[in-house]
Design a protein around this motif. Structure first.
Motif, PDB file in Angstrom:
ATOM      1  N   ASP A  20      23.064  21.767 -11.325  1.00  0.00           N
ATOM      2  CA  ASP A  20      23.051  22.936 -12.358  1.00  0.00           C
ATOM      3  C   ASP A  20      24.019  22.591 -13.617  1.00  0.00           C
ATOM      4  OD1 ASP A  20      22.029  24.488 -10.207  1.00  0.00           O
ATOM      5  OD2 ASP A  20      24.016  25.285  -9.503  1.00  0.00           O
ATOM      6  N   GLU A  21      24.876  21.829 -13.592  1.00  0.00           N
ATOM      7  CA  GLU A  21      25.607  21.203 -14.817  1.00  0.00           C
ATOM      8  C   GLU A  21      24.613  20.211 -15.512  1.00  0.00           C
ATOM      9  OE1 GLU A  21      29.259  19.533 -13.888  1.00  0.00           O
ATOM     10  OE2 GLU A  21      30.131  21.164 -12.958  1.00  0.00           O
ATOM     11  N   VAL A  22      23.963  19.449 -15.031  1.00  0.00           N
ATOM     12  CA  VAL A  22      23.121  18.439 -15.800  1.00  0.00           C
ATOM     13  C   VAL A  22      21.803  19.105 -16.215  1.00  0.00           C
ATOM     14  CG1 VAL A  22      21.386  16.600 -15.347  1.00  0.00           C
ATOM     15  CG2 VAL A  22      23.521  16.446 -14.164  1.00  0.00           C
ATOM     16  N   LEU A  23      21.207  20.298 -15.392  1.00  0.00           N
ATOM     17  CA  LEU A  23      20.286  20.910 -16.026  1.00  0.00           C
ATOM     18  C   LEU A  23      20.531  22.124 -17.036  1.00  0.00           C
ATOM     19  CD1 LEU A  23      18.285  21.872 -12.639  1.00  0.00           C
ATOM     20  CD2 LEU A  23      17.813  20.009 -14.164  1.00  0.00           C
ATOM     21  N   ARG A  53      19.307  10.718 -13.803  1.00  0.00           N
ATOM     22  CA  ARG A  53      20.575  11.399 -13.899  1.00  0.00           C
ATOM     23  C   ARG A  53      20.358  12.758 -12.969  1.00  0.00           C
ATOM     24  NH1 ARG A  53      21.976  13.562 -19.902  1.00  0.00           N
ATOM     25  NH2 ARG A  53      23.453  14.781 -18.215  1.00  0.00           N
ATOM     26  N   ILE A  54      19.294  13.231 -12.837  1.00  0.00           N
ATOM     27  CA  ILE A  54      19.032  14.281 -11.970  1.00  0.00           C
ATOM     28  C   ILE A  54      19.312  13.913 -10.567  1.00  0.00           C
ATOM     29  CG2 ILE A  54      17.449  16.075 -11.104  1.00  0.00           C
ATOM     30  CD1 ILE A  54      16.051  16.085 -14.008  1.00  0.00           C
ATOM     31  N   GLU A  55      18.664  12.796 -10.208  1.00  0.00           N
ATOM     32  CA  GLU A  55      18.873  12.321  -8.822  1.00  0.00           C
ATOM     33  C   GLU A  55      20.384  11.932  -8.453  1.00  0.00           C
ATOM     34  OE1 GLU A  55      19.356  10.005  -5.742  1.00  0.00           O
ATOM     35  OE2 GLU A  55      19.650   9.010  -7.590  1.00  0.00           O
ATOM     36  N   THR A  56      21.002  11.424  -9.555  1.00  0.00           N
ATOM     37  CA  THR A  56      22.439  11.148  -9.112  1.00  0.00           C
ATOM     38  C   THR A  56      23.232  12.540  -8.990  1.00  0.00           C
ATOM     39  OG1 THR A  56      22.388   9.073 -10.341  1.00  0.00           O
ATOM     40  CG2 THR A  56      24.550   9.954 -10.109  1.00  0.00           C
ATOM     41  N   ALA A  57      22.921  13.309  -9.670  1.00  0.00           N
ATOM     42  CA  ALA A  57      23.617  14.540  -9.738  1.00  0.00           C
ATOM     43  C   ALA A  57      23.333  15.281  -8.193  1.00  0.00           C
ATOM     44  CB  ALA A  57      23.252  15.522 -10.555  1.00  0.00           C
ATOM     45  N   ALA A  58      21.892  15.263  -7.806  1.00  0.00           N
ATOM     46  CA  ALA A  58      21.572  15.829  -6.568  1.00  0.00           C
ATOM     47  C   ALA A  58      22.332  15.204  -5.473  1.00  0.00           C
ATOM     48  CB  ALA A  58      20.101  15.536  -6.264  1.00  0.00           C
ATOM     49  N   ALA A  59      22.565  14.128  -5.464  1.00  0.00           N
ATOM     50  CA  ALA A  59      23.116  13.016  -4.394  1.00  0.00           C
ATOM     51  C   ALA A  59      24.597  13.560  -4.254  1.00  0.00           C
ATOM     52  CB  ALA A  59      22.998  11.700  -4.574  1.00  0.00           C
TER      53      ALA A  59
END
Length: 304
Positions: free
Chosen positions: A212-215, A195-201
Motif C-alpha cells: 500500500d505504501e509503495v502504490l 519494487r512492488i514485488e519486494t514490498a509484497a514479500a
C-alpha cells in the motif's frame, strides 16, 4: 667419579624424602633395610637428580598442555568467519533481487552464495570448508553444530527457491492484469515491478502494508506518458485512471500472497530465521570452549 646409584634405591630415597625424612634418616632406613652403609652425599646427589627429572617432566607436560590449548584456540577461531557469514544472511535479501534472480543460476544472500544445480540450489558458506573447521570436525564429529549447519544450508536453499518462485508469480499475475495488452509480453518495467514485488514479500512476511505504501507513489507522467512509482518507471503503457491501476495491482498481489506460493514464502522465511538463530547460538557456545577433546590430523602429526 660418583658411583651409579641403583634406580630402585633412588626411587625409594625419593619416596622417603617426600614423606619428610631427612638425608640422615633416609641413610639409616637404607642401612636397616639392606645392611649396607651409603654415603649421605650419594643420597643427596640422587635426590637432586630425581628432583631435576621431576621438574623436567613437569615442564614438558606444561608445554604440552600449552600447545594443546593453543591448538584448540586456533581451531575455534575458525568459527568467527563462519559466524560472520551466517549473520550476513539475516535480512534475507537476495542479490540480484528476486525478479532478476528468476533467470540466473547464481545468487547471494549476504556473503553466502548459492548456485542452481538442476532444480535445486547448492549453498556455499564462506569458510565452511576451511582447514580449521575441517580439523574441528575431527575433534567434535558428533557435535550438534554440524547438524545445525546443514539445516541452515537447507533453509537458505529453500528460501531462495520460494523467494524466486514468489517473484515469478507476481510477475505473471501482473502481466496478465487488466489494461495490459496481449501484444505486450512484459507490460511493466523490471525496476518498478521489482519494487512492488519486494514490498509484497515484506508485506507477506511482516504484515506491514508495504505494498500500500509503495502504490501510493503511483503517478501518471503528464509529459512523457506512462506510469511511475515515484522516480521509478513502472510502465510506458497508458492508463486512464491510476486509481484503477492501483486497485488492480493491489488485488493481484493480494491474490498471490494468500495462495500456496505466498504461504510458502512465509514458512520458508520462518524456517530460515529459526535455523540461523539456532546455528548462531551453537556457534557462540562452541566459541566459549577452551579445550577440545579427541584428536585430529594435526594432533597426530605433531603428537599433541
Amino acid at each position: 667419579m660418583p658411583r651409579t646409584v641403583n634406580p630402585t634405591h633412588a626411587r625409594q630415597w625419593a619416596e622417603l624424602a617426600l614423606q619428610g625424612l631427612t638425608v640422615a634418616e633416609i641413610r639409616k632406613k637404607h642401612r636397616d633395610r639392606t645392611g649396607k652403609v651409603v654415603d649421605s652425599r650419594t643420597i643427596e646427589r640422587a635426590l637432586k637428580k630425581t628432583k631435576a627429572e621431576i621438574a623436567e617432566r613437569a615442564a614438558s607436560a606444561a608445554e604440552l598442555q600449552h600447545a594443546i590449548r593453543e591448538h584448540s584456540k586456533h581451531l575455534l577461531a575458525g568459527i568467527d568467519p563462519l559466524t560472520k557469514a551466517i549473520k550476513s544472511t539475516t535480512t534475507g535479501r537476495l542479490n540480484p533481487l528476486p525478479l532478476y534472480a528468476v533467470t540466473v543460476n547464481k545468487v547471494a544472500i549476504g556473503s553466502v552464495t548459492a548456485e542452481l544445480a538442476g532444480s535445486s540450489w547448492r549453498v556455499r558458506i564462506p569458510s565452511e570448508e576451511s582447514i580449521e573447521l575441517r580439523l574441528l570436525k575431527e575433534h567434535l564429529p558428533s557435535d550438534k553444530m554440524w547438524k545445525q549447519l546443514d539445516k541452515f544450508s537447507d533453509s537458505v536453499a529453500h528460501w531462495i527457491a520460494m523467494r524466486t518462485r514468489f517473484a515469478a508469480q507476481i510477475q505473471i499475475e501482473l502481466a496478465a492484469g487488466p489494461g495490459a495488452p496481449e501484444s505486450v509480453d512484459e507490460p511493466f518495467e523490471m525496476a518498478g515491478l521489482s519494487r512492488i514485488e519486494t514490498a509484497a514479500a515484506n508485506d507477506r512476511i511482516k504484515s506491514d502494508h508495504s505494498v500500500d505504501e509503495v502504490l501510493r507513489d503511483l503517478v501518471i507522467d503528464p509529459d512523457q506518458g506512462g506510469i511511475w512509482l515515484g522516480s521509478t518507471k513502472l510502465t510506458s503503457l497508458s492508463f486512464d485512471d491510476v486509481d484503477d491501476l492501483r486497485t488492480m495491482i493491489s488485488a493481484k498481489v493480494r491474490g498471490v500472497s494468500v495462495s500456496d506460493v505466498g504461504r510458502d514464502i512465509l514458512t520458508s522465511w520462518t524456517a530460515l530465521t529459526r535455523a540461523s538463530s539456532g546455528l548462531l547460538e551453537e556457534l557462540a557456545m562452541l566459541r566459549m570452549v577452551t579445550y577440545l577433546p579427541g584428536t585430529c590430523k594435526s594432533c597426530k602429526r605433531f603428537r599433541l
